[in-house]
Design a protein around this motif. Structure first.
Motif, PDB file in Angstrom:
ATOM      1  N   ILE A 188       6.653  -5.297 -24.041  1.00  0.00           N
ATOM      2  CA  ILE A 188       6.173  -4.015 -24.823  1.00  0.00           C
ATOM      3  C   ILE A 188       5.098  -4.391 -25.688  1.00  0.00           C
ATOM      4  N   THR A 189       3.946  -4.155 -25.274  1.00  0.00           N
ATOM      5  CA  THR A 189       2.822  -4.598 -26.368  1.00  0.00           C
ATOM      6  C   THR A 189       2.215  -3.309 -27.050  1.00  0.00           C
ATOM      7  N   CYS A 190       2.402  -2.190 -26.460  1.00  0.00           N
ATOM      8  CA  CYS A 190       1.855  -0.952 -27.275  1.00  0.00           C
ATOM      9  C   CYS A 190       2.878   0.292 -26.841  1.00  0.00           C
ATOM     10  N   VAL A 191       3.189   0.958 -27.889  1.00  0.00           N
ATOM     11  CA  VAL A 191       3.888   2.291 -27.793  1.00  0.00           C
ATOM     12  C   VAL A 191       2.551   3.173 -27.943  1.00  0.00           C
ATOM     13  N   LYS A 192       2.512   4.058 -26.928  1.00  0.00           N
ATOM     14  CA  LYS A 192       1.495   5.117 -26.835  1.00  0.00           C
ATOM     15  C   LYS A 192       2.186   6.422 -27.286  1.00  0.00           C
ATOM     16  N   THR A 193       1.495   7.150 -28.080  1.00  0.00           N
ATOM     17  CA  THR A 193       2.044   8.519 -28.655  1.00  0.00           C
ATOM     18  C   THR A 193       0.757   9.330 -28.735  1.00  0.00           C
ATOM     19  N   ASN A 194       1.131  10.879 -28.760  1.00  0.00           N
ATOM     20  CA  ASN A 194       0.145  11.694 -29.068  1.00  0.00           C
ATOM     21  C   ASN A 194      -0.773  11.739 -30.190  1.00  0.00           C
ATOM     22  N   ARG A 195      -0.283  10.929 -31.285  1.00  0.00           N
ATOM     23  CA  ARG A 195      -0.904  10.403 -32.370  1.00  0.00           C
ATOM     24  C   ARG A 195      -1.276   9.032 -32.467  1.00  0.00           C
ATOM     25  N   GLY A 196      -1.855   8.497 -31.453  1.00  0.00           N
ATOM     26  CA  GLY A 196      -2.230   7.146 -31.675  1.00  0.00           C
ATOM     27  C   GLY A 196      -1.315   5.999 -31.128  1.00  0.00           C
ATOM     28  N   ASP A 197      -1.698   4.901 -31.034  1.00  0.00           N
ATOM     29  CA  ASP A 197      -0.728   3.718 -30.493  1.00  0.00           C
ATOM     30  C   ASP A 197      -0.182   3.060 -31.871  1.00  0.00           C
ATOM     31  N   PHE A 198       0.991   1.963 -31.486  1.00  0.00           N
ATOM     32  CA  PHE A 198       1.871   1.531 -32.244  1.00  0.00           C
ATOM     33  C   PHE A 198       2.321   0.277 -31.547  1.00  0.00           C
ATOM     34  N   SER A 199       2.427  -0.939 -32.323  1.00  0.00           N
ATOM     35  CA  SER A 199       2.791  -2.091 -31.767  1.00  0.00           C
ATOM     36  C   SER A 199       3.953  -2.900 -32.886  1.00  0.00           C
ATOM     37  N   GLY A 200       4.970  -3.316 -32.131  1.00  0.00           N
ATOM     38  CA  GLY A 200       5.825  -4.317 -32.981  1.00  0.00           C
ATOM     39  C   GLY A 200       6.415  -5.275 -32.178  1.00  0.00           C
ATOM     40  N   GLU A 201       6.987  -6.438 -32.865  1.00  0.00           N
ATOM     41  CA  GLU A 201       7.784  -7.126 -32.141  1.00  0.00           C
ATOM     42  C   GLU A 201       8.852  -6.924 -31.332  1.00  0.00           C
ATOM     43  N   VAL A 202       9.522  -5.661 -31.910  1.00  0.00           N
ATOM     44  CA  VAL A 202      10.626  -5.078 -31.221  1.00  0.00           C
ATOM     45  C   VAL A 202      10.450  -3.356 -31.118  1.00  0.00           C
ATOM     46  N   VAL A 203      10.703  -2.851 -30.043  1.00  0.00           N
ATOM     47  CA  VAL A 203      10.835  -1.530 -29.917  1.00  0.00           C
ATOM     48  C   VAL A 203      12.253  -1.006 -29.720  1.00  0.00           C
ATOM     49  N   VAL A 204      12.766  -0.292 -30.503  1.00  0.00           N
ATOM     50  CA  VAL A 204      14.121   0.334 -30.522  1.00  0.00           C
ATOM     51  C   VAL A 204      14.299   1.736 -29.817  1.00  0.00           C
ATOM     52  N   ASN A 205      14.685   1.897 -28.667  1.00  0.00           N
ATOM     53  CA  ASN A 205      15.182   3.203 -28.185  1.00  0.00           C
ATOM     54  C   ASN A 205      16.235   3.813 -29.033  1.00  0.00           C
ATOM     55  N   ALA A 206      16.078   4.716 -29.870  1.00  0.00           N
ATOM     56  CA  ALA A 206      17.175   5.543 -30.467  1.00  0.00           C
ATOM     57  C   ALA A 206      16.773   6.960 -30.366  1.00  0.00           C
ATOM     58  N   ALA A 207      16.390   7.316 -29.486  1.00  0.00           N
ATOM     59  CA  ALA A 207      15.882   8.809 -28.855  1.00  0.00           C
ATOM     60  C   ALA A 207      16.951   9.650 -28.425  1.00  0.00           C
ATOM     61  N   GLY A 208      18.319   9.555 -28.659  1.00  0.00           N
ATOM     62  CA  GLY A 208      19.253  10.293 -28.520  1.00  0.00           C
ATOM     63  C   GLY A 208      19.246  10.841 -27.093  1.00  0.00           C
ATOM     64  N   VAL A 334      18.109  -1.052 -27.011  1.00  0.00           N
ATOM     65  CA  VAL A 334      18.504   0.278 -26.749  1.00  0.00           C
ATOM     66  C   VAL A 334      19.621   0.411 -27.772  1.00  0.00           C
ATOM     67  N   ASN A 335      19.653   1.669 -28.303  1.00  0.00           N
ATOM     68  CA  ASN A 335      20.684   2.585 -29.326  1.00  0.00           C
ATOM     69  C   ASN A 335      20.878   3.728 -29.165  1.00  0.00           C
ATOM     70  N   ALA A 336      21.530   3.993 -28.081  1.00  0.00           N
ATOM     71  CA  ALA A 336      21.877   5.437 -27.547  1.00  0.00           C
ATOM     72  C   ALA A 336      23.199   5.709 -27.067  1.00  0.00           C
ATOM     73  N   GLY A 337      23.241   6.917 -26.464  1.00  0.00           N
ATOM     74  CA  GLY A 337      24.535   7.221 -25.564  1.00  0.00           C
ATOM     75  C   GLY A 337      25.632   7.325 -26.278  1.00  0.00           C
ATOM     76  N   TYR A 338      25.652   7.933 -27.721  1.00  0.00           N
ATOM     77  CA  TYR A 338      26.589   8.275 -28.548  1.00  0.00           C
ATOM     78  C   TYR A 338      27.480   9.384 -27.840  1.00  0.00           C
ATOM     79  N   SER A 339      27.091  10.301 -27.161  1.00  0.00           N
ATOM     80  CA  SER A 339      27.837  11.156 -26.506  1.00  0.00           C
ATOM     81  C   SER A 339      28.464  12.304 -27.658  1.00  0.00           C
ATOM     82  N   GLY A 340      27.800  12.778 -28.168  1.00  0.00           N
ATOM     83  CA  GLY A 340      28.173  14.044 -29.060  1.00  0.00           C
ATOM     84  C   GLY A 340      29.268  13.478 -30.028  1.00  0.00           C
TER      85      GLY A 340
END
Length: 377
Positions: A188-208, A334-340
Motif C-alpha cells: 500500500i503506497t497511499c491511503v485515500k480518505t475524504n480529507r486527503g491522502d496518507f502514506s506510511g511504511e505500515v498500514v494497520v487495519n484496526a477498524a473494528g 490486521v488487528n481486528a476480530g475481537y468479537s465483542g
C-alpha cells in the motif's frame, strides 16, 4: 500527502493503544478515525475486564492484559476507573453448565482464580440476586466466579490511550474516512480518505466492525461481520448494591459502575437484525424484564432508565481476534476480530502488535491468534 512510519485505521482502544505503544518506541504514527475515538464498540460495551469464559486460544492473552490494567491509570495519567470487583458467570442451562465444566478446568490450570458457586454461595455473595427468579422459563442453576476479573470505563480508557498517544506526538485525524488505497508492488503506497491522502511504511487495519470493508479495499480477506452492542443505564443505586460484574449467557451483562449506575448490556445482534445505529426497543424491554426479575429484592424494576446507547463491534468466524501481517499487500497489518470482548485485551494488544510490527515477534501470548489462519487470497 501526510506521512508517518505507521498509519493506523481506527481510533478505538486497539488503534489508540497501538499508537501509544509505537510512539513510546520512537515510531511516527498517524491514526485515522471516521468519527471520534471510542465512537463504536470500544467506548460502548459492558465494561468487562475479564479472563473468565475466554476461548482457550486467547486465555493467556487476557490474563496478561489484566495485569496491565492494574497500573494503567497511573501510566496514562488519567483515571480509567479500573476496579477489580470479580466476575460472576451465572448459568441457566444444562448446556452452559457442561461447557463451563470443561472451561473451568483449563482456566484453573492456566492459573486463573476461578471457582464454582452453589446456589447458596451465590446468595451469600450477592444477597440482592433472586436466585429463584423465573427468567423466561429458566432458573439459575449455579455459577462460576473469578476474583481477578474487573471492570473499567470504556470511553475513559480509550480516551486515555488517545491522549497519551498525542502527548507522544501521534497525530489523530477524526471525521476522516478511508475510501480506498493505492497499491504498487504488493504494498500500500497511499491511503485515500475524504480529507486527503496518507502514506506510511505500515498500514494497520484496526477498524473494528468495519475491518472487513477496509480489507476488501486492500484486496485482502478479513472475515468480519458487524454486530451491535446495546446498553441501558439506570439511575444510581447505593454503592456495591450489585457487585461483582455479572453475566448470563445468552441474556446479557450487568455491572454497577463506580458512580453507582447499573449498566445493562445485551449480547450482540448481527447487522441484518439492526441495520441502523440505534437501540431496539424490544432489546431494552427484554433486558429490563430480565433485570427486574433477577433483582426483584431491591425493586430494581422501579428504577428509571436514564439513557440508552449502542455501538458496533465485530465478530470473527471463531470468535477470536486476528493479529498479523497479510501476505498481500505485504505492509498491511490486521488487528481486528475481537468479537465483542476485546476491551479487556486493548492494553496487551497494543504491546503485542507493536512488537510484531517493529520486531517481527512478541513474547505476548498471541501465537494462536495469528491473522494467517484467515489469510486466504
Amino acid at each position: 500527502m501526510k506521512t508517518a512510519d505507521v498509519i493506523i485505521i481506527g481510533g478505538g482502544i486497539m488503534g489508540c493503544a497501538l499508537g501509544y505503544r509505537l510512539s513510546q518506541r520512537g515510531s511516527s504514527v498517524i491514526i485515522i478515525e471516521k468519527k471520534f475515538c471510542g465512537a463504536e464498540g470500544s467506548g460502548r460495551n459492558s465494561s468487562g475486564v475479564r479472563a473468565q469464559t475466554r476461548d482457550p486460544k486467547e486465555l493467556a492473552f487476557a490474563i496478561y492484559s489484566e495485569t496491565l490494567w492494574e497500573s494503567l491509570s497511573e501510566e496514562l495519567g488519567f483515571d480509567v476507573e479500573y476496579r477489580r470487583v470479580g466476575n460472576l458467570c451465572l448459568i441457566v442451562t444444562e448446556e452452559r453448565l457442561h461447557e463451563r465444566e470443561h472451561r473451568v478446568v483449563r482456566e484453573q490450570a492456566a492459573g486463573l482464580p476461578v471457582r464454582w458457586l452453589s446456589i447458596d454461595e451465590i446468595k451469600d455473595m450477592i444477597p440482592n440476586v433472586d436466585v429463584d427468579a423465573d427468567i423466561y422459563g429458566k432458573r439459575i442453576l449455579g455459577g462460576t466466579f473469578c476474583s481477578s476479573d474487573g471492570t473499567a470505563d470504556p470511553l475513559r480508557s480509550t480516551f486515555a490511550f488517545a491522549q497519551a498517544a498525542k502527548r507522544n506526538g501521534v497525530k489523530i485525524y477524526t471525521e476522516t474516512e478511508v475510501i480506498g488505497f493505492e497499491i504498487s508492488n504488493n504494498r500500500i503506497t497511499c491511503v485515500k480518505t475524504n480529507r486527503g491522502d496518507f502514506s506510511g511504511e505500515v498500514v494497520v487495519n484496526a477498524a473494528g466492525a468495519w475491518a472487513g470493508e477496509i480489507g476488501k479495499m486492500a484486496g485482502t480477506n478479513v472475515p468480519i461481520k458487524p454486530h451491535l452492542c446495546q446498553v441501558g443505564i439506570t439511575q444510581k443505586l447505593p454503592p456495591n448494591t450489585l457487585s461483582p460484574y455479572m453475566s448470563i449467557k445468552p441474556y446479557g451483562f450487568w455491572n454497577q459502575t463506580a458512580h453507582g449506575n447499573l449498566l445493562v448490556t445485551d449480547v450482540n445482534a448481527p447487522l441484518d437484525q439492526f441495520p441502523r445505529h440505534d437501540v431496539g426497543y424490544d432489546v431494552i424491554e427484554f433486558l429490563c424484564h430480565c433485570t427486574a426479575k433477577m433483582f426483584s429484592k431491591i425493586n430494581v424494576g422501579q428504577l428509571s432508565l436514564i439513557r440508552t446507547y449502542s455501538g458496533w463491534n465485530e465478530a470473527s468466524p471463531d470468535g477470536c481476534c486476528m493479529i498479523g501481517f497479510a501476505r498481500s499487500p505485504e505492509n498491511f497489518f490486521v488487528n481486528a476480530g475481537y468479537s465483542g470482548h476485546g476491551f479487556c485485551l486493548g492494553p496487551a494488544s497494543g504491546i503485542a502488535c507493536a512488537d510484531l510490527i517493529l520486531n517481527g515477534s512478541t513474547s505476548v501470548p498471541v501465537q494462536e491468534l495469528s491473522y494467517s489462519r484467515f489469510d486466504i487470497i
